[in-house]
Design a protein around this motif. Sequence first.
Motif, mmCIF file in Angstrom:
data_model
loop_
_atom_site.group_PDB
_atom_site.id
_atom_site.type_symbol
_atom_site.label_atom_id
_atom_site.label_comp_id
_atom_site.label_asym_id
_atom_site.label_seq_id
_atom_site.Cartn_x
_atom_site.Cartn_y
_atom_site.Cartn_z
ATOM 1 N N THR A 345 33.256 33.162 35.991
ATOM 2 C CA THR A 345 33.265 31.866 35.319
ATOM 3 C C THR A 345 34.701 31.376 35.162
ATOM 4 N N PHE A 346 34.874 30.064 35.071
ATOM 5 C CA PHE A 346 36.217 29.509 34.859
ATOM 6 C C PHE A 346 36.836 30.089 33.587
ATOM 7 N N SER A 347 36.043 30.149 32.518
ATOM 8 C CA SER A 347 36.595 30.578 31.231
ATOM 9 C C SER A 347 37.020 32.040 31.276
ATOM 10 N N TYR A 348 36.222 32.895 31.916
ATOM 11 C CA TYR A 348 36.592 34.309 31.998
ATOM 12 C C TYR A 348 37.874 34.472 32.801
ATOM 13 N N ARG A 349 37.941 33.809 33.942
ATOM 14 C CA ARG A 349 39.128 33.977 34.779
ATOM 15 C C ARG A 349 40.363 33.384 34.118
ATOM 16 N N LYS A 350 40.212 32.296 33.383
ATOM 17 C CA LYS A 350 41.370 31.750 32.674
ATOM 18 C C LYS A 350 41.869 32.731 31.615
ATOM 19 N N ASP A 351 40.929 33.347 30.905
ATOM 20 C CA ASP A 351 41.304 34.269 29.827
ATOM 21 C C ASP A 351 41.885 35.579 30.348
ATOM 22 N N HIS A 352 41.481 35.989 31.544
ATOM 23 C CA HIS A 352 41.828 37.319 32.017
ATOM 24 C C HIS A 352 42.796 37.331 33.199
ATOM 25 N N THR A 353 43.337 36.213 33.568
ATOM 26 C CA THR A 353 44.369 36.192 34.595
ATOM 27 C C THR A 353 45.708 35.858 33.969
ATOM 28 N N GLU A 354 46.759 36.325 34.615
ATOM 29 C CA GLU A 354 48.103 36.054 34.137
ATOM 30 C C GLU A 354 48.566 34.681 34.592
ATOM 31 N N ALA A 355 49.501 34.133 33.883
ATOM 32 C CA ALA A 355 50.139 32.891 34.310
ATOM 33 C C ALA A 355 51.179 33.209 35.383
ATOM 34 N N PRO A 356 51.420 32.304 36.310
ATOM 35 C CA PRO A 356 52.510 32.519 37.280
ATOM 36 C C PRO A 356 53.853 32.479 36.561
ATOM 37 N N GLU A 357 54.819 33.209 37.069
ATOM 38 C CA GLU A 357 56.131 33.260 36.435
ATOM 39 C C GLU A 357 57.236 33.146 37.484
ATOM 40 N N PHE A 358 58.306 32.446 37.115
ATOM 41 C CA PHE A 358 59.486 32.395 37.964
ATOM 42 C C PHE A 358 60.175 33.757 37.970
#
Length: 482
Positions: A345-358
Amino acid sequence: MDRRTFIQRGILLAGAMCVDLKSFAHGVEQMGKPKLKIGILSDVHIRKDNTLQPLEKAFRYFRDNNVDGVIIAGDMADYGLYSQLQKLADTWFKVFPDDKAPDGHHVERLFVYGNHDMEGYTYGSFKRDYKEEERPTIIKSQAISNDRAAVWKQLFHEQYTPFYIKDVKGYKFVGAHWANWTSMPGLDNFLTAHKSELVGEKPFFYFQHFHPYNTCSGPWAWGHDDGGSTKALSRFPNCIAFSGHSHLTLTDEKDLWQGSFISIGTSSLSYIGAEGARENTAPLRLHADIAPQMDKLNTYNGKQGMLMTVYSDYIIIHRREFVHDHQLGPDWVIPLPASAGKTLTFSYRKDHTEAPEFDPQARATVTQAIGKDRKGIKRQQLTIHFPSITSQGNHLRAYDYTVEAQRQIADVIETIMSKNVFSKNYYMSEEDDKDEVTCVFCAEELAPAKQIRFIIRPNNCFGKTGKGITTEWITIKRESEI
């Protein structure tokens, strides 16, 4: 631990820890033989002979990967002409003579009509290609919509019905042809009539041209139906639906949606449609009298498709582009039964994935020059330069970037204006998206500020934002100083 438990735990781990799903998929592939392989395309948009090369290339790729069938989710003939669909059919039988692979096994055609197949001759591109006096004769003699059933029978050697169901190695495939711009009339009745063939834990596969409403790519995606197909398919949690029409890139993780069923956007083999609301696509304008400062990205060289491999306990979706023959992102892994875990689900993947970082060493700079906006008007422009984030090392790839212009008043730092921007090749593979990223403002948008800085934050597909990098404070030059 049995195989299904192992796979489902692996999926949960992949969602929570951002494990490379490609590596995970490679590992679990060793645990069983594929049950089924299907090539998946949409929006082929055949016009003339020079548009056949990507199609033949994709067909050959599927053939070389030993597929059991190929889905085309509509828009095969760009102008809706018999001669264009014939080119597609001829290419199919060139690669799969008598619907057979080189080893002799049957390869199922899983094609449906889209809006272009039915009415492409009413669109501007047809009118540009043919003189006004030619058009009535061409439409009368060649329009597929004059007799869609007869054309289907003649070119594909099978009866046409608005909906059909085929069995491929024990798996059901339901095709739904384009009917109108709103709905799929009769779908619910058709699914009900075949319910005994479709229900259960074993997945079945459905395909139509436009997206079922508020599924893959969300409610903002261009070109979805009125919600009727979403409602009809929601009765079948084992349904995996494919649809095209929007031309959105497969580098967007939102192309895979999980709710009461699974819905997957198939992108396009002809060109990619750039998502709006970015300065280099179709931006949101805070100053209506000032045009975008960046040209619209040319994404017409994007040609994408998928290869689906079905195992007993999971499905792997391989995303591919057919320009450089590169993978577009880690393989998607769908655990079976398809309703298990709800980790897609969108919500699960948003909650459980990291943000991209420089990278810690990443730097952003600003240059000033006289340039032209999208309307060709000369402007005093400030261009922000920063590196593209790919998944090299420990980083996750950025989908887009938010660039904020800031000024300082006393001890308060105030955001004057914010823009989102795509990297130049965000719709291609990571290895083709390493060029510097830029975002452009003009001095008039930032007035009356004199001292200014910019902060750049990377975002993933679900809107999760990483730490920003900030430029030095600069003085906006007078036009005469540039």
